[in-house]
Design a protein around this motif. Structure first.
Motif, PDB file in Angstrom:
ATOM      1  N   ARG A 296       0.824  -1.210   0.000  1.00 24.90           N
ATOM      2  CA  ARG A 296       0.000   0.000   0.000  1.00 24.90           C
ATOM      3  C   ARG A 296       0.859   1.261   0.000  1.00 24.90           C
ATOM      4  N   LEU A 297       0.293   2.336  -0.541  1.00 27.09           N
ATOM      5  CA  LEU A 297       0.970   3.630  -0.489  1.00 27.09           C
ATOM      6  C   LEU A 297       0.874   4.190   0.924  1.00 27.09           C
ATOM      7  N   LEU A 298       1.980   4.697   1.434  1.00 27.83           N
ATOM      8  CA  LEU A 298       1.977   5.349   2.745  1.00 27.83           C
ATOM      9  C   LEU A 298       1.644   6.826   2.543  1.00 27.83           C
ATOM     10  N   GLY A 299       0.729   7.331   3.366  1.00 26.04           N
ATOM     11  CA  GLY A 299       0.308   8.719   3.202  1.00 26.04           C
ATOM     12  C   GLY A 299       0.123   9.445   4.510  1.00 26.04           C
ATOM     13  N   GLU A 300       0.359  10.738   4.480  1.00 27.49           N
ATOM     14  CA  GLU A 300       0.107  11.612   5.625  1.00 27.49           C
ATOM     15  C   GLU A 300      -0.765  12.766   5.166  1.00 27.49           C
ATOM     16  N   VAL A 301      -1.851  13.031   5.888  1.00 26.71           N
ATOM     17  CA  VAL A 301      -2.715  14.174   5.615  1.00 26.71           C
ATOM     18  C   VAL A 301      -2.529  15.153   6.762  1.00 26.71           C
ATOM     19  N   ASN A 302      -1.987  16.325   6.470  1.00 30.36           N
ATOM     20  CA  ASN A 302      -1.597  17.242   7.534  1.00 30.36           C
ATOM     21  C   ASN A 302      -1.724  18.680   7.044  1.00 30.36           C
ATOM     22  N   ALA A 303      -2.773  19.349   7.485  1.00 29.80           N
ATOM     23  CA  ALA A 303      -3.049  20.708   7.001  1.00 29.80           C
ATOM     24  C   ALA A 303      -2.115  21.749   7.588  1.00 29.80           C
ATOM     25  N   GLY A 304      -1.205  21.338   8.471  1.00 31.07           N
ATOM     26  CA  GLY A 304      -0.316  22.308   9.099  1.00 31.07           C
ATOM     27  C   GLY A 304       1.109  22.296   8.581  1.00 31.07           C
ATOM     28  N   LEU A 305       1.380  21.592   7.494  1.00 32.74           N
ATOM     29  CA  LEU A 305       2.751  21.487   7.004  1.00 32.74           C
ATOM     30  C   LEU A 305       3.171  22.671   6.132  1.00 32.74           C
ATOM     31  N   THR A 306       2.341  23.703   6.094  1.00 29.73           N
ATOM     32  CA  THR A 306       2.740  24.939   5.425  1.00 29.73           C
ATOM     33  C   THR A 306       2.969  26.054   6.449  1.00 29.73           C
ATOM     34  N   TYR A 307       3.056  25.691   7.736  1.00 27.14           N
ATOM     35  CA  TYR A 307       3.460  26.654   8.753  1.00 27.14           C
ATOM     36  C   TYR A 307       4.924  27.023   8.526  1.00 27.14           C
ATOM     37  N   GLY A 308       5.328  28.120   9.118  1.00 18.54           N
ATOM     38  CA  GLY A 308       6.715  28.528   9.000  1.00 18.54           C
ATOM     39  C   GLY A 308       7.668  27.496   9.603  1.00 18.54           C
TER      40      GLY A 308
ATOM     41  N   TYR B 178     -12.181  33.354   6.667  1.00 22.57           N
ATOM     42  CA  TYR B 178     -13.358  33.532   7.528  1.00 22.57           C
ATOM     43  C   TYR B 178     -13.653  32.255   8.308  1.00 22.57           C
ATOM     44  N   SER B 179     -13.558  31.110   7.644  1.00 26.84           N
ATOM     45  CA  SER B 179     -13.778  29.841   8.318  1.00 26.84           C
ATOM     46  C   SER B 179     -12.733  29.615   9.406  1.00 26.84           C
ATOM     47  N   ALA B 180     -11.486  29.947   9.107  1.00 33.71           N
ATOM     48  CA  ALA B 180     -10.413  29.809  10.091  1.00 33.71           C
ATOM     49  C   ALA B 180     -10.615  30.768  11.258  1.00 33.71           C
ATOM     50  N   TYR B 181     -11.074  31.976  10.960  1.00 34.38           N
ATOM     51  CA  TYR B 181     -11.348  32.962  12.014  1.00 34.38           C
ATOM     52  C   TYR B 181     -12.367  32.416  13.009  1.00 34.38           C
ATOM     53  N   ARG B 182     -13.455  31.867  12.511  1.00 35.24           N
ATOM     54  CA  ARG B 182     -14.500  31.339  13.380  1.00 35.24           C
ATOM     55  C   ARG B 182     -14.005  30.121  14.157  1.00 35.24           C
ATOM     56  N   TYR B 183     -13.227  29.267  13.494  1.00 33.60           N
ATOM     57  CA  TYR B 183     -12.725  28.045  14.127  1.00 33.60           C
ATOM     58  C   TYR B 183     -11.755  28.380  15.262  1.00 33.60           C
ATOM     59  N   PHE B 184     -10.777  29.243  14.992  1.00 30.83           N
ATOM     60  CA  PHE B 184      -9.772  29.551  16.000  1.00 30.83           C
ATOM     61  C   PHE B 184     -10.302  30.487  17.079  1.00 30.83           C
TER      62      PHE B 184
ATOM     63  N   LYS C 272       5.323  35.567  10.997  1.00 31.96           N
ATOM     64  CA  LYS C 272       4.758  34.991  12.227  1.00 31.96           C
ATOM     65  C   LYS C 272       3.430  34.314  11.877  1.00 31.96           C
ATOM     66  N   ARG C 273       3.549  33.183  11.196  1.00 34.11           N
ATOM     67  CA  ARG C 273       2.356  32.549  10.613  1.00 34.11           C
ATOM     68  C   ARG C 273       1.384  32.015  11.653  1.00 34.11           C
ATOM     69  N   LEU C 274       1.901  31.517  12.757  1.00 26.65           N
ATOM     70  CA  LEU C 274       0.990  31.002  13.785  1.00 26.65           C
ATOM     71  C   LEU C 274       0.196  32.136  14.428  1.00 26.65           C
ATOM     72  N   LYS C 275       0.834  33.270  14.628  1.00 26.77           N
ATOM     73  CA  LYS C 275       0.140  34.410  15.228  1.00 26.77           C
ATOM     74  C   LYS C 275      -0.947  34.928  14.298  1.00 26.77           C
ATOM     75  N   TYR C 276      -0.668  34.931  12.982  1.00 30.30           N
ATOM     76  CA  TYR C 276      -1.621  35.456  11.999  1.00 30.30           C
ATOM     77  C   TYR C 276      -2.168  34.327  11.129  1.00 30.30           C
ATOM     78  N   LEU C 277      -2.464  33.203  11.773  1.00 33.17           N
ATOM     79  CA  LEU C 277      -2.871  31.987  11.062  1.00 33.17           C
ATOM     80  C   LEU C 277      -4.109  32.180  10.198  1.00 33.17           C
ATOM     81  N   VAL C 278      -4.997  33.061  10.607  1.00 28.74           N
ATOM     82  CA  VAL C 278      -6.218  33.308   9.848  1.00 28.74           C
ATOM     83  C   VAL C 278      -5.892  33.793   8.441  1.00 28.74           C
ATOM     84  N   LEU C 279      -4.872  34.612   8.298  1.00 27.70           N
ATOM     85  CA  LEU C 279      -4.513  35.176   6.998  1.00 27.70           C
ATOM     86  C   LEU C 279      -3.312  34.495   6.347  1.00 27.70           C
TER      87      LEU C 279
END
Length: 318
Positions: free
Chosen positions: A68-80, A108-114, A157-164
């Motif tokens: 099988r193909l090994l895979g990782e799904v991770n929406a945070g790998l574009t952080y600084g 907007y979705s990230a703003y509401r979530y965080f 400072k991507r984590l501080k301004y994660l919404v944008l």
């Protein structure tokens, strides 16, 4: 064996959780053990555990003869900082999937979530509770983009301004292009993905070199995040407890080594969540003036992204 053949790199609030649920059903794919989004490359201090820990923790359940193909799904790998570590460890032939959404809607979705999870300042939550999400989001956006110093720090400072910061797709993707080939990257537009998940997944399967299967449920809806915080103090409490939960089940693998303790902590975690988050009844949309203002801010990045991907994004996101 031990490093993924493909990675869904992000972005947050663009359908990565839904894709994870779909790929998890595919018989030719093996995803990370017990974790959707490993923190190994996202949290700086965790990488001191070493490469052997990464391979054991997330892919240690895979036998040597597993095809099988090994895979990782991770929406945070574009952080600084993530790109530097990924480029150091992953093979050049690793395939990458980037899921992207209209940057204003994603923000907007990230703003509401965080906001509900104690990530944003108390003043932002207090203003939002009085004026509602649409006005609160507009106020938050202007408090950053109208301030020269804050605006210049969004991608630093991507984590501080994660919404944008996570809506500047081209800037984040560009960090990988000096090591990974563009031909090994798949760009998925969220708006088209949700229109026909099966058709979108067929394209992803072709990209990964695996076949389509009949018994996958394509009516998955995940991580919609329609919640709001009772108060900033409660939201901050949940943020801290959620961090503790990540540490226990991801880094410490507590469900294996300390199952009794982890069950008790999970009950505590669910109790804190129940007392902290409420069902969000505010269904307001992004204000037209906010959308116009933000689209001007994202315009240069969208044009660069179109040049990079060959996609006509202006017509989809106009």
């Amino acid at each position: 064996m031990g490093y993924p053949d493909f990675v869904c790199m992000g972005f947050q609030k663009c359908g990565t959780t839904t894709l994870y649920q779909l790929l998890k059903q595919h018989p030719q794919v093996a995803l990370c053990r017990d974790v959707k989004e490993p923190m190994y490359y996202r949290v700086p201090c965790w990488s001191i555990m070493g490469k052997r820990f990464y391979r054991w923790r997330y892919f240690g359940h895979i036998e040597e003869d597993d095809t099988r193909l090994l895979g990782e799904v991770n929406a945070g790998l574009t952080y600084g900082g993530c790109a530097r570590k990924i480029k150091r460890d992953f093979a050049m032939g690793t395939k990458m999937i980037f899921m992207m959404r209209n940057p204003v809607d994603r923000s907007y979705s990230a703003y509401r979530y965080f906001l509900a999870r104690g990530f944003l300042p108390a003043s932002v939550l207090h203003y939002d509770k009085v004026h509602g999400h649409a006005e609160g989001f507009d106020h938050y956006v202007h408090s950053i983009l109208d301030h020269d110093r804050r605006r210049s720090q969004i991608m630093k400072k991507r984590l501080k301004y994660l919404v944008l910061s996570q809506s500047n797709y081209a800037a984040c993707i560009g960090e990988y292009l000096d090591t990974f080939d563009l031909h090994n990257m798949k760009f998925v537009v969220f708006e088209k993905f949700i229109q026909d998940e099966h058709a979108a997944c067929r394209e992803i399967y072709d990209f990964l070199g695996i076949g389509d299967v009949d018994d996958i449920d394509y009516h998955v809806k995940s991580n919609e995040g329609a919640e709001c915080a009772i108060s900033w103090r409660r939201a901050k409490q949940f943020w801290l407890v959620k961090g503790g939960n990540y540490c226990l089940y991801d880094l410490c693998y507590a469900m294996r080594w300390m199952p009794g303790f982890y069950r008790k902590f999970r009950r505590y975690y669910r109790d804190v969540r129940r007392k902290t988050l409420l069902r969000d009844t505010d269904k307001s949309k992004v204000l037209p003036q906010t959308r116009e203002y933000l689209m001007k801010y994202f315009d240069a990045d969208i044009r660069k992204l179109e040049s990079l991907t060959g996609l006509d994004l202006q017509s989809v996101w106009k």
